[in-house]
Design a protein around this motif. Structure first.
Motif, PDB file in Angstrom:
ATOM      1  N   VAL A   1      39.658  38.076  30.027  1.00  0.00           N
ATOM      2  CA  VAL A   1      39.886  38.179  31.300  1.00  0.00           C
ATOM      3  C   VAL A   1      39.894  39.737  31.729  1.00  0.00           C
ATOM      4  CG1 VAL A   1      41.631  37.779  33.263  1.00  0.00           C
ATOM      5  CG2 VAL A   1      41.144  35.978  31.332  1.00  0.00           C
ATOM      6  N   SER A   2      39.222  40.235  32.603  1.00  0.00           N
ATOM      7  CA  SER A   2      39.049  41.527  32.747  1.00  0.00           C
ATOM      8  C   SER A   2      40.302  42.051  33.770  1.00  0.00           C
ATOM      9  CB  SER A   2      37.789  41.903  33.460  1.00  0.00           C
ATOM     10  OG  SER A   2      37.842  41.579  34.948  1.00  0.00           O
ATOM     11  N   GLY A   3      41.089  41.287  34.474  1.00  0.00           N
ATOM     12  CA  GLY A   3      42.212  41.866  35.322  1.00  0.00           C
ATOM     13  C   GLY A   3      41.540  42.270  36.475  1.00  0.00           C
ATOM     14  N   HIS A   4      40.292  41.971  36.744  1.00  0.00           N
ATOM     15  CA  HIS A   4      39.600  42.449  38.056  1.00  0.00           C
ATOM     16  C   HIS A   4      39.360  41.257  38.938  1.00  0.00           C
ATOM     17  CE1 HIS A   4      37.652  46.500  36.274  1.00  0.00           C
ATOM     18  NE2 HIS A   4      38.727  45.968  35.795  1.00  0.00           N
ATOM     19  N   THR A   5      39.950  41.179  39.999  1.00  0.00           N
ATOM     20  CA  THR A   5      39.746  40.169  41.004  1.00  0.00           C
ATOM     21  C   THR A   5      38.684  40.691  42.191  1.00  0.00           C
ATOM     22  OG1 THR A   5      42.026  39.428  40.631  1.00  0.00           O
ATOM     23  CG2 THR A   5      40.745  38.671  42.744  1.00  0.00           C
TER      24      THR A   5
ATOM     25  N   ASP B   1      45.095  43.557  37.502  1.00  0.00           N
ATOM     26  CA  ASP B   1      45.447  42.893  36.410  1.00  0.00           C
ATOM     27  C   ASP B   1      45.936  41.562  36.536  1.00  0.00           C
ATOM     28  OD1 ASP B   1      45.659  45.373  34.921  1.00  0.00           O
ATOM     29  OD2 ASP B   1      47.480  46.121  36.112  1.00  0.00           O
ATOM     30  N   ALA B   2      44.928  40.672  37.095  1.00  0.00           N
ATOM     31  CA  ALA B   2      45.057  39.329  37.202  1.00  0.00           C
ATOM     32  C   ALA B   2      45.124  38.826  35.702  1.00  0.00           C
ATOM     33  CB  ALA B   2      44.002  38.894  38.138  1.00  0.00           C
ATOM     34  N   PRO B   3      45.838  37.975  35.424  1.00  0.00           N
ATOM     35  CA  PRO B   3      46.124  37.459  34.255  1.00  0.00           C
ATOM     36  C   PRO B   3      45.373  36.218  33.615  1.00  0.00           C
ATOM     37  CG  PRO B   3      48.038  36.455  35.583  1.00  0.00           C
ATOM     38  CD  PRO B   3      46.824  37.468  36.209  1.00  0.00           C
ATOM     39  N   GLU B   4      44.847  35.406  34.647  1.00  0.00           N
ATOM     40  CA  GLU B   4      44.130  34.144  34.244  1.00  0.00           C
ATOM     41  C   GLU B   4      42.738  34.123  35.182  1.00  0.00           C
ATOM     42  OE1 GLU B   4      48.179  31.619  33.626  1.00  0.00           O
ATOM     43  OE2 GLU B   4      47.037  31.083  35.245  1.00  0.00           O
TER      44      GLU B   4
ATOM     45  N   LEU C   1      37.215  38.081  37.222  1.00  0.00           N
ATOM     46  CA  LEU C   1      36.107  38.513  36.418  1.00  0.00           C
ATOM     47  C   LEU C   1      36.436  38.280  34.916  1.00  0.00           C
ATOM     48  CD1 LEU C   1      34.577  41.389  38.414  1.00  0.00           C
ATOM     49  CD2 LEU C   1      34.180  39.090  38.831  1.00  0.00           C
ATOM     50  N   CYS C   2      35.600  37.677  34.175  1.00  0.00           N
ATOM     51  CA  CYS C   2      35.499  37.528  33.039  1.00  0.00           C
ATOM     52  C   CYS C   2      34.174  37.934  32.090  1.00  0.00           C
ATOM     53  CB  CYS C   2      35.888  36.083  32.357  1.00  0.00           C
ATOM     54  SG  CYS C   2      37.369  35.451  33.248  1.00  0.00           S
ATOM     55  N   ASP C   3      34.323  38.393  30.949  1.00  0.00           N
ATOM     56  CA  ASP C   3      32.988  38.675  30.114  1.00  0.00           C
ATOM     57  C   ASP C   3      33.703  38.267  28.658  1.00  0.00           C
ATOM     58  OD1 ASP C   3      34.746  40.854  29.361  1.00  0.00           O
ATOM     59  OD2 ASP C   3      33.134  42.182  29.658  1.00  0.00           O
ATOM     60  N   ARG C   4      32.784  38.648  27.619  1.00  0.00           N
ATOM     61  CA  ARG C   4      33.165  38.260  26.361  1.00  0.00           C
ATOM     62  C   ARG C   4      32.531  39.625  25.739  1.00  0.00           C
ATOM     63  NH1 ARG C   4      34.368  33.172  24.560  1.00  0.00           N
ATOM     64  NH2 ARG C   4      33.956  31.354  26.141  1.00  0.00           N
ATOM     65  N   GLU C   5      33.054  39.737  24.492  1.00  0.00           N
ATOM     66  CA  GLU C   5      32.674  40.872  23.432  1.00  0.00           C
ATOM     67  C   GLU C   5      31.022  40.297  22.869  1.00  0.00           C
ATOM     68  OE1 GLU C   5      33.953  43.493  22.563  1.00  0.00           O
ATOM     69  OE2 GLU C   5      35.839  42.978  23.730  1.00  0.00           O
TER      70      GLU C   5
END
Length: 394
Positions: free
Chosen positions: A180-184, A234-237, A275-279
């Motif tokens: 979770v990026s923490g960006h909304t 800093d959105a957590p989910e 927003l989410c991403d992955r390594e």
């Protein structure tokens, strides 16, 4: 062609349909398994670099894709605090000559529709809805996909194009939930007449401010404007598509200039995504199973390359499998090797752009302005050459 010789594709989004079309161009049959009850795309605008148009031609839909695109004149970066332009990149003749194709914006649903129509018209492609792939089993010759309704289907290989929360990835990689990026991000689409007249630019425009940014550009033959505003709160989910009032959207932008705030005031029917991403990972392949698009390399939106990378994956996948149709596992491994470093670079650069271009403050922002405004148009084309200069498929 017997069922066991077809390629199974989990996911009927942009990446999955592109994979089916790319395989069909090589004479390979596929079955697309989509979990939803109907095929379609949610979301609004999407930006397409020249590499996307290279892919459209390889997928056999170049004419249809070009017909529905809006060709913008510039990529424009604005200072959301000082209300002035930092820099722009011209997308005219010099850009097109350098990279062999244009830059455009489209509605995500229109793009998906072009790919879907191409799939429906091709005799080698079968589409199945209400068919979520929950897992798979394989042996030395086939893959059996397990579906959520209890049924199974068999094929020669399985491509996991089932997005950020991919069930296929869970079995191939097993790396848990996305980061979770923490960006909304908040999205709206408004009629062009609602867009402030002094901002109806034929450009993909970014207003960059401390921990926030605003993007807007015309869509659908200039009938509407796409608005996308993002706040590093800093959105957590993870959240996807939740309706929110405009007051919530405006809360993260009270510190930017009035002209930028005015864009948000004109938006309606706002929806939010965290927003989410992955390594980046290297183990996309498990025998006769491989990942594609967001299932393989989910990325933040800041390079506008998510759909482009999925379509590149699709073309590269089909080309790699065609090199030796008798050894599909080797073809899948070749596909992964050809795509791994390029997609990892886009993933990591997308994060870096968010930190150093979209959201900095104070001296960090002043340094951004100084460095980016100093480049000439020719220098900007050189900067972009790694992304647009080739087709990403060689």
């Amino acid at each position: 062609m017997p069922d066991r010789d077809r390629i199974l594709i989990a996911g009927g989004g942009i990446g999955g349909l592109a994979a089916a079309l790319a395989l069909a161009q090589k004479g390979v049959a596929s079955l697309v398994l989509e979990k939803a009850s109907q095929l379609g795309e949610i979301g609004a605008g999407i930006q397409l670099g020249p590499n996307a148009f290279h892919c459209f031609d390889r997928l056999g839909v170049g004419g249809a894709a070009r017909a529905m695109a809006v060709y913008i004149d510039q990529l424009r970066l604005m200072d959301a605090m000082a209300d002035g332009e930092i820099m722009h990149i011209d997308l005219g003749d010099a850009f097109r000559r350098r990279f062999g194709n244009p830059y455009a914006v489209v509605h995500r649903g229109d793009l998906h529709g072009v790919l879907l129509e191409g799939c429906r018209e091709h005799p080698l492609i079968e589409l199945s809805v209400s068919s979520e792939v929950t897992g798979y089993d394989q042996d030395s010759r086939t893959v059996t996909a397990r579906l959520g309704n209890g049924e199974t289907v068999i094929g020669a290989a399985l491509i996991g194009a089932d997005g950020l929360w991919s069930n296929v990835r869970r079995q191939v990689v097993g790396d848990g939930a996305p980061r979770v990026s923490g960006h909304t991000t908040y999205r709206s689409v408004i009629p062009t007449e609602r867009m402030p007249e002094d901002l109806r630019w034929n450009a993909a425009t970014l207003w960059a401010g401390p921990k926030c940014h605003i993007v807007h550009y015309p869509l659908s033959g200039w009938k509407v404007f796409n608005l996308v505003v993002t706040y590093h709160n800093d959105a957590p989910e993870p959240v996807a598509g939740k309706p929110v009032p405009v007051e919530e959207v405006r809360r993260g932008f009270a510190h930017v200039c009035d002209r930028a705030q005015n864009i948000i005031r004109h938006g309606t029917d706002w929806r939010m995504w965290v927003l989410c991403d992955r390594e980046p990972v290297g183990n996309w392949v498990d025998g006769r199973v491989a990942l594609l698009g967001d299932a393989a390399h989910p990325m933040l939106q800041y390079m506008a390359q998510g759909a482009c990378m999925a379509m590149e994956d699709a073309v590269c996948l089909a080309d790699s499998l065609a090199r030796d149709p008798t050894d599909l596992p080797a073809g899948l491994a070749l596909y992964r090797d050809r795509r791994l470093l390029r997609t990892a670079r886009v993933q990591l650069t997308s994060r870096a752009i968010g930190d150093h271009v979209y959201h900095p403050d104070g001296p960090h922002a002043a340094l951004r302005n100084a460095v980016m405004s100093a480049k000439s148009q020719a220098e900007w084309l050189n900067v972009l050459d790694w992304l647009y200069g080739g087709n990403g498929l060689d």
